[in-house]
Design a protein around this motif. Structure first.
Motif: not given
Length: 715
Positions: A475-478, A480-486, A496-500
């Protein structure tokens, strides 16, 4: 019908293995170890250093060190409602420890000893300085022969709050007559008589923290310690009047502790980018910067991540003795470490007035394993460190701390800082000529992937990829899509954890759940998912940045193979096309009370990739859940000619990989007090066969801040 290889019941064969360890100055053979976290120190004039921290797995939250030795620990800070804290002070008679007291969810009931259900206490425990195990009462004891009652009689309750609420004592300082305590949640410094422990007065300070008592009776106090911005420093009279003194702190300073030396200098532990101790002296009526201790940039200067004298990493405390020796404690991140927990490594160092290091103790590992570096001889990775081995040295002295892998300044979104309370269990692989580190977590929810660029980042591991399981852990990963499993891959190389850069799992084959992760020597990632089968991510080469590529479109699934009903671990060996699997069967069923274990049966399958694998053998694993301690297998690995399986208490069973025959058992030796802590992770063992035929077997050892290293050479 289950076909199980016959096993002759007999006394175990003890293998002639040498016991050693890595990651802690002391191995417990002499009864001592360096605690796994230090968040506060107090230094007596004679150079004894008294520590405090919220947690040490074996109860050494509050310990005493001198001249590079652990002398003792205070006790009464671990279990039965007791914990360690983040402040400590000493005078000539007493040690004052900031501690919490709880009731273990209402199970501890005794008025005056534990709070009532739903409540938590925060306060101060007073101990004898000559023997910190002895509480010094200042109020009547309900039962003078009861240790808990005696501890309670020497405990000052400062804050009572609802369970789950934090109200720490955030700073302590003491003279022979007076105790000063910072109560940050109440915005005040509280003043007590050091003998009666009766409150004398209070004065207002916004979110006060650490306190340094000056020889003239004035006090330097950290302020604004609970917010997101860096704390400030203020100077007060003994009665709480603020003085018009300012320390010229550099703009990016993050002060975390204060001390005064015999020259009247103020020492400030700076946990900002400088990673130094700053000195300030009074000149012409004001304070001026007058020196530093430590390389600017600390462990991240020069070759980033390379440890050494004056290369501090996460300062938590500073103190000075009567001779002017300076003592510095670190824990890899600093006093405010949530959600890391105690996992980045504690150090306590002493420096002479001229700046040279006189001694250091290290407690560097917790909930951690080790894996040999595939690219360098005698180099070992753990979850966020690297060690170098010199196997010609005596047990416990073979290791040298060589690299800290997590750079929170350059890579603040590293999941080491956002995902787990501990860095993770390592598997190191060399793929396409490059080394990668794969880390799973304590509960096998997800897999972190790191790459290296020594020319740019030195020892530091660069966040490269991530395979997420359930949502709760990420949940704290910047972004991140909801629900996990990615899956995340660092497409632009900035760590860095960029949205794309995220790919949600739309394959229909959910990866949430299961205990088994394995990365084979060709880079394929294997996931054992209980009754759901086996999932295999094929290694897709490296992208332009140098990240290993994994995708849901390159995922192979296998059903649970006979005779299993549930799988817990799978290990694939590409060289022999063999799969080693452990779990449960209809005849050897699971006991849900023991949910991290590897299972009760080990099966080797040959010709796995042909689609028609052949079972070579099936052997029962040690399993007696009524024994004390329990006898099960919690992890296994395959190396050379052997399968190595470890019990939760550290005993290693060795099997011939071709026949399944048990060769013998390795147990902890006298070098570590014949003791091991709990192996508390699903991937807590690895092995490496050296060129001379000797095997190094590494086992997680939770209790005392190290990883076991067994050295065994088959006859």
């Amino acid at each position: 019908m289950l076909c199980v290889a016959s096993q002759v019941v007999s006394a175990e064969t003890a293998l002639d293995a040498k016991t050693s360890w890595i990651g802690n100055t002391f191995g417990y053979g002499d009864g001592t170890w360096t605690q796994i976290n230090i968040t506060a120190i107090a230094v007596a004039p004679d150079g004894k250093v008294y520590t405090n921290a919220p947690w040490d797995e074996s109860g050494a939250e509050a310990s005493v060190y001198q001249n590079g030795r652990m002398l003792e620990f205070a006790g009464g800070t671990h279990g039965w409602g007791n914990g360690g804290g983040n402040a400590v002070a000493v005078n000539r008679k007493y040690v004052f420890l900031a501690v919490p007291v709880g009731n273990e969810r209402g199970h501890l009931v005794s008025p005056g000893i534990w709070p009532e259900k739903g409540k938590q206490w925060y306060g101060i425990s007073r101990r004898e300085i000559a023997d910190p195990k002895r509480s010094v009462p200042f109020q009547p004891s309900a039962n003078a022969t009861d240790q808990r009652a005696w501890l309670a009689a020497g405990f000052l309750k400062v804050n009572e709050v609802p369970t789950g609420t934090t109200a720490d004592i955030t700073g302590l300082a003491a003279s022979d007559s007076t105790l000063y305590a910072s109560n940050a949640t109440r915005d005040r410094v509280e003043v007590y008589d050091a003998e009666s422990m009766i409150q004398k007065t209070t004065w207002a300070v916004h979110e006060p923290g650490r306190i340094a008592l000056a020889p003239d009776g004035t006090l330097w106090v950290l302020t604004d310690t609970l917010g997101e911005r860096a704390p400030g420093i203020a100077h007060y009279t003994a009665s709480g009047q603020r003085l018009n003194d300012e320390l010229p702190l550099p703009a990016d300073t993050v002060p975390v502790d204060l001390a005064m030396d015999g020259q009247g200098r103020v020492l400030v532990a700076d946990n900002g980018p400088r990673q130094q101790v700053l000195f300030f002296s009074r000149s012409n009526g004001r304070y001026v910067a007058s020196g530093t201790l430590g390389e600017r940039g600390g462990i991240f200067s020069g070759v980033p991540g390379r440890p050494g004298p004056q290369r501090f990493n996460g300062l938590t405390g500073v103190g000075v003795d009567a001779r002017g020796n300076v003592y510095v404690s670190t824990n890899g991140i600093g006093p405010r470490f949530a959600p890391i927990g105690a996992g980045l490594g504690a150090t306590l160092e002493s420096y002479a007035p001229d700046g040279h290091q006189t001694w250091q103790v290290q407690g560097l590992l917790f909930v951690d394993g080790a894996w040999m570096d595939p690219s360098r001889p005698d180099s070992v990775y753990t979850g966020n460190k690297r060690f170098e081995l010199d196997l010609s040295k005596p047990p416990g002295q073979e290791w040298k701390y060589a690299g800290f892998l997590s750079n929170r300044f350059r890579y603040p979104e590293d999941p080491v800082f956002t995902v787990d309370q501990w860095p993770g269990l390592p598997i190191a692989r060399k793929l396409k000529g490059r080394t990668f580190l794969f880390l799973t977590d304590m509960y096998a929810d997800h897999l972190k992937i790191y790459r290296f660029d020594a020319a740019r980042d030195g020892e530091v591991a660069i966040p490269s990829g991530f395979i997420a399981g359930r949502d709760r852990g990420v949940t704290r990963v910047p972004n991140a899509p909801p629900g996990g499993d990615w899956i995340w891959r660092d497409a632009n190389g900035n760590g860095r954890f960029d949205a794309n850069e995220f790919t949600p799992n739309t394959s229909g084959a959910k990866l949430i759940g299961g205990w088994g992760w394995w990365v084979d020597s060709e880079g394929d990632i294997w996931r054992a998912r209980d009754s759901k089968g086996i999932y295999r991510f094929r290694f897709g080469g490296l992208d332009a940045i140098g990240n290993p590529v994994y995708s849901y479109s390159n995922l192979t699934t296998y059903p649970v193979p006979a005779p299993f009903t549930e799988l817990r671990r799978t290990i694939y060996d590409p060289a022999s096309d063999s799969l080693y699997a452990t779990g449960y069967t209809a005849d050897l069923p699971v006991d849900r009370s023991f949910w991290k274990e590897a299972g009760r049966l080990l099966v080797r399958y040959d010709g796995w990739s042909t689609g028609k694998p052949v079972q070579r053998y099936a052997i029962p694993l040690p399993w007696d859940t009524k024994a004390k301690p329990i006898v099960t297998v919690i992890g296994l690995t395959v190396e050379g000619q052997y399968v190595f399986a470890v019990e939760p208490v550290g005993a290693v069973h060795v099997y011939d990989r071709d026949s399944g025959r048990e060769v013998g058992v390795i147990r902890p030796g006298p070098e570590v007090g014949r003791a091991s802590g709990w192996v508390d992770v699903p991937n807590g063992i690895s092995a490496h066969r050296r060129s001379d035929g000797e095997y190094l077997i590494f086992v997680e050892e939770d209790a005392r801040g190290k990883v076991m290293m067994y050295r065994w050479k088959p006859a």
